[in-house]
Design an enzyme around this catalytic site. Structure first.
Site, PDB file in Angstrom:
ATOM      1  N   ASP A 116       0.901  -1.351   0.197  1.00 47.14           N
ATOM      2  CA  ASP A 116       0.240   0.095  -0.336  1.00 47.14           C
ATOM      3  C   ASP A 116       1.319   1.122  -0.075  1.00 47.14           C
ATOM      4  OD1 ASP A 116      -1.946   1.966   0.400  1.00 47.14           O
ATOM      5  OD2 ASP A 116      -3.009   1.032   1.387  1.00 47.14           O
TER       6      ASP A 116
HETATM    7  C1  NOJ Z   1      -3.782   4.023   0.014  1.00 50.73           C
HETATM    8  C2  NOJ Z   1      -5.295   3.291   0.046  1.00 50.73           C
HETATM    9  O1  NOJ Z   1      -5.161   2.764   1.443  1.00 50.73           O
HETATM   10  C3  NOJ Z   1      -5.228   1.837  -0.782  1.00 50.73           C
HETATM   11  O2  NOJ Z   1      -6.293   1.305  -0.501  1.00 50.73           O
HETATM   12  C4  NOJ Z   1      -5.172   2.511  -2.096  1.00 50.73           C
HETATM   13  O3  NOJ Z   1      -5.396   1.814  -2.905  1.00 50.73           O
HETATM   14  C5  NOJ Z   1      -4.181   3.665  -2.336  1.00 50.73           C
HETATM   15  N1  NOJ Z   1      -3.656   4.220  -1.134  1.00 50.73           N
HETATM   16  C6  NOJ Z   1      -3.890   3.698  -3.574  1.00 50.73           C
HETATM   17  O4  NOJ Z   1      -4.683   5.333  -3.700  1.00 50.73           O
END
Ligand code: NOJ
Length: 717
Positions: A260
């Site tokens: 993430d």
């Molecule tokens: C953080 C989020 O937790 C995740 O769900 C998302 O896909 C990513 N950022 C990318 O935007």
């Protein structure tokens, strides 16, 4: 077949590490990091050679970036474009929690197909969806992105999303490769606080939390994203057991795993790694291929290799997986994918997409209360619409991708052609979740106008920014100015219907006591106003069913219907005995249970009949019940099958949803609704493997998880 291994053998270490780096579109343009190290300047070589971009989309933008990139990439390896297409690209459907309440996986699949179509012509290849996290605590803002608290239903929806996005071979137009997230257990964030740690025992993990991720992979999802949380002490991003032993080993996943956003850096904050180099090694060694919006692999990888802390074999395997995905998407032959401006103009927000968005929004809304037939509003009746959502285009949650508020239909706009409507916006909520105080005199003046109408509709709720990522709340009440409006409205003596916009179950106990009707609208998307008007005016009956329990009060959380039994269960709401598993100041039961939702009709259930009371291994039995529409209009009733395993090697949940049938019944119509019960439905992760255990079961058939309408059967050994 392209010889990707040979390509890897010609790449330098830096070229390989760059393939494992995902930059934001912003970083690609400006050379600086975003996220928690915002503004830090990146090595220009990384920017030049990066493997993928996050959040850059639009046919022209993508074509321009790819052209620039390929001008300097020594091997001509194209960039992959990924972003969060969560519930629509430009045409926005209801938030996933709302969509799930439709109990209609086919419609959800169709929404994902449309999202993929709109995104693919805008140059995207991968979506960070579905979010398959099981959720049990409405304080956690990200419940809005989930499909709810039931493992079986979540698995069904995870599969539907993947089938919708990946509706054809990956190099075909109209397709997005899926990245299921957040692996694993992110939804169990302690106390509902985002990014918080999780403790999930092996039994719960395998039986409740993992099935939906697994379902997405079984449906063909090509990528998996790490979760921000630590799982039983080990942060998921550096969790070798999770990514290597379980995901790649036991489950045989050979696709791409990505962290993430900035989660590698966060391994240091977790107290799991000493520094960023350590964090890079832990992530790669865990079996994760790409780091999102961080630069640790590229910065430290060469040294880590020299010191033997990571191996070239692991790096090569990761690079190969990334290149294979690019190849499968057809990018080596056509680096622009299906990016096409003319198709964007033709497809984005086209009438057919809007129509599906409206239909799905209608199906997602849940009628929670409707005393005296307050809703629908009948022809000839006058009504006032008050509150922050009376004329608001805040119909989108924060994951609205390219959806724009100005393209949404507000409730006032949807009601514009109808005689006898008075729209009185008031009590706005700020984007930071605060609600400016509204003087009593101002509310009273509005209510004088409203009192002249036959009925009042109060369009209340949270601001979209109050849910989703980093949107945890410790208090789940409606904002106080809105409650004051409601209290005042309810003394006018006119029927009051409250429409609730929110990304999560709110604590609606007081509103439930005050208003005659309550309709949960979620964040309904581009066509939200039209869908709501359809229901308020009776052009369709509500049919949505809750996929998360609504609490009486925050103190009950986490709250979910499929909990394990206790040794001292409370016997019914009014059990006077103190020494039970109970609160002394609140009920155990939710305000509205999982599966609950009313329609403009009413339904009566006959008792459950079983085709046999004994089931031998390999056999099935049929459980059925008659369902009668006792109302005066046709409506959809979501008939639900729950099972209870009376005794097992592990204690089993008090109820488990195992089937449903959304039947449309005309007024007065009766239907015998049948479910086949097979041994697969009875299986779980026992101490000696995934299997059904002989013994007694109850099959319940009813309108929600609180049903007592059941019959007993025995599974033979
Ligand atoms: C953080 C989020 O937790 C995740 O769900 C998302 O896909 C990513 N950022 C990318 O935007």
């Amino acid at each position: 077949m392209r010889d990707l291994r040979q390509l890897v053998s010609h790449m330098t270490i830096q070229e390989k590490l760059a393939q494992l780096s995902q930059l934001s579109g912003e970083a690609w343009n400006g050379g600086k990091l975003m996220g928690i190290r915002y503004g830090v300047t990146l090595d220009p070589a990384l920017v030049r050679m990066a493997g993928s971009l996050l959040g850059a989309s639009g046919a022209k933008t993508v074509r321009d970036i790819q052209t620039e990139h390929l001008k300097t990439h020594r091997h001509g390896i194209p960039l992959l474009f990924m972003t969060d297409v969560i519930h629509g690209y430009r045409t926005i459907f209801p938030s996933p929690l709302g969509m799930a309440c439709s109990f209609d996986p086919a419609m959800v699949r169709e929404s994902a197909r449309i999202a993929a179509l709109e995104a693919s012509v805008s140059g995207l290849q991968v979506t960070f969806s579905p979010m398959a996290d099981l959720v049990r605590d409405a304080r956690w803002g990200r419940v809005v992105e989930s499909t709810g608290e039931d493992p079986w239903l979540n698995a069904l929806y995870a599969r539907a999303f993947v089938e919708g996005y990946q509706n054809a071979p990956l190099d075909a137009g109209g397709v997005l490769a899926c990245c299921v997230k957040h692996f694993a257990g992110y939804g169990a964030a302690e106390a509902g606080r985002d990014y918080n740690t999780t403790e999930i025992g092996d039994y719960q993990l395998r039986d409740s939390y993992l099935p939906a991720y697994r379902a997405a992979l079984d449906a063909g999802a090509r990528m998996v994203m790490t979760a921000f949380n630590a799982l039983n002490g080990v942060p998921c991003t550096g969790n070798r057991w999770l990514f290597t032993d379980l995901l790649r080993g036991e489950w045989g996943f050979d696709g791409v795993a990505i962290t993430d956003c900035t989660a590698v850096y966060e391994l240091v904050n977790h107290g799991f790694c000493a520094d960023n180099a350590d964090a890079a090694a832990a992530t790669l060694n865990a079996g994760v291929d790409i780091e999102m919006v961080s630069d640790t692999f590229f910065t430290h990888g060469e040294r880590l290799l020299a010191e033997g802390r990571i191996t070239m074999e692991a790096v090569d395997s990761a690079v190969l997986r990334v290149l294979r995905l690019k190849d499968e998407m057809g990018l080596f032959d056509n680096p622009y994918g299906h990016a096409d401006e003319a198709s964007e103009a033709a497809l984005h927000l086209c009438p057919a997409h809007r129509e599906t968005a409206r239909a799905l929004a209608r199906r997602s809304m849940v009628l929670l209360k409707n005393d005296g037939g307050t809703l629908p509003i009948r022809d000839g009746e006058t009504f006032a619409v008050l509150g922050p959502y009376a004329d608001s285009r805040h119909m989108l949650d924060i994951w609205h991708c390219e959806g724009r508020e100005e393209e949404c239909v507000s409730l006032a706009e949807a009601l514009a052609g109808r005689d006898g409507v008075t729209v009185l916006p008031c009590c706005p909520v700020n984007a930071d979740g605060t609600s400016p105080a509204v003087p009593d005199a101002a509310l009273d003046a509005l209510l004088v106008k409203a009192a002249a109408c036959d009925k009042l509709v109060l369009a209340l709720g949270e601001h979209p920014s109050m849910s989703a990522e980093a949107g945890s709340r410790a208090c789940l009440d409606l904002p106080e100015p809105q409650m004051r409006l409601l209290r005042k409205a309810c003394v006018l003596g006119k029927p009051v219907a409250v429409v609730v916009f929110s990304g999560r179950p709110l604590a609606l106990t007081e509103a439930h006591g005050l208003a005659q009707a309550l309709l949960q609208a979620w964040f309904p998307g581009t066509e939200g106003g039209n869908a709501l008007a359809d229901l308020l005016l009776g052009r369709a009956s509500p049919s949505g069913r809750l996929t998360m329990s609504f609490p009486h009060s925050v103190g009950q959380l986490p709250l979910y219907y499929n909990h394990l039994p206790t040794g001292r269960p409370k016997h019914g709401r009014n059990d006077p005995e103190r020494f039970r598993s109970r609160y002394i100041d609140a009920p155990n039961e939710p305000l509205y249970p999982f599966g609950y939702g009313l329609t403009y009709a009413s339904f009566a259930y006959g008792g459950v009949t079983l085709s046999a009371s004994v089931m031998a291994a390999g056999e099935t039995i049929t459980a059925s019940a008659s369902v009668t529409n006792t109302g005066t209009v046709a409506a959809i009733e979501v008939v639900q099958l729950y099972l209870r395993d009376m005794a097992g090697s592990y204690a089993r949940p008090v109820r488990m949803l195992k089937g449903f049938d959304a039947v449309t019944l005309a007024a007065g119509e009766t239907r015998e609704v049948r479910f086949t019960v097979d041994a697969d439905m009875l299986k779980y992760h026992t101490p000696t493997g995934y299997q059904a255990e002989a013994g007694g079961f109850i099959a319940f058939i009813g309108p929600d998880a609180a049903t007592e309408n059941g019959a007993v059967f025995t599974l033979l050994g």
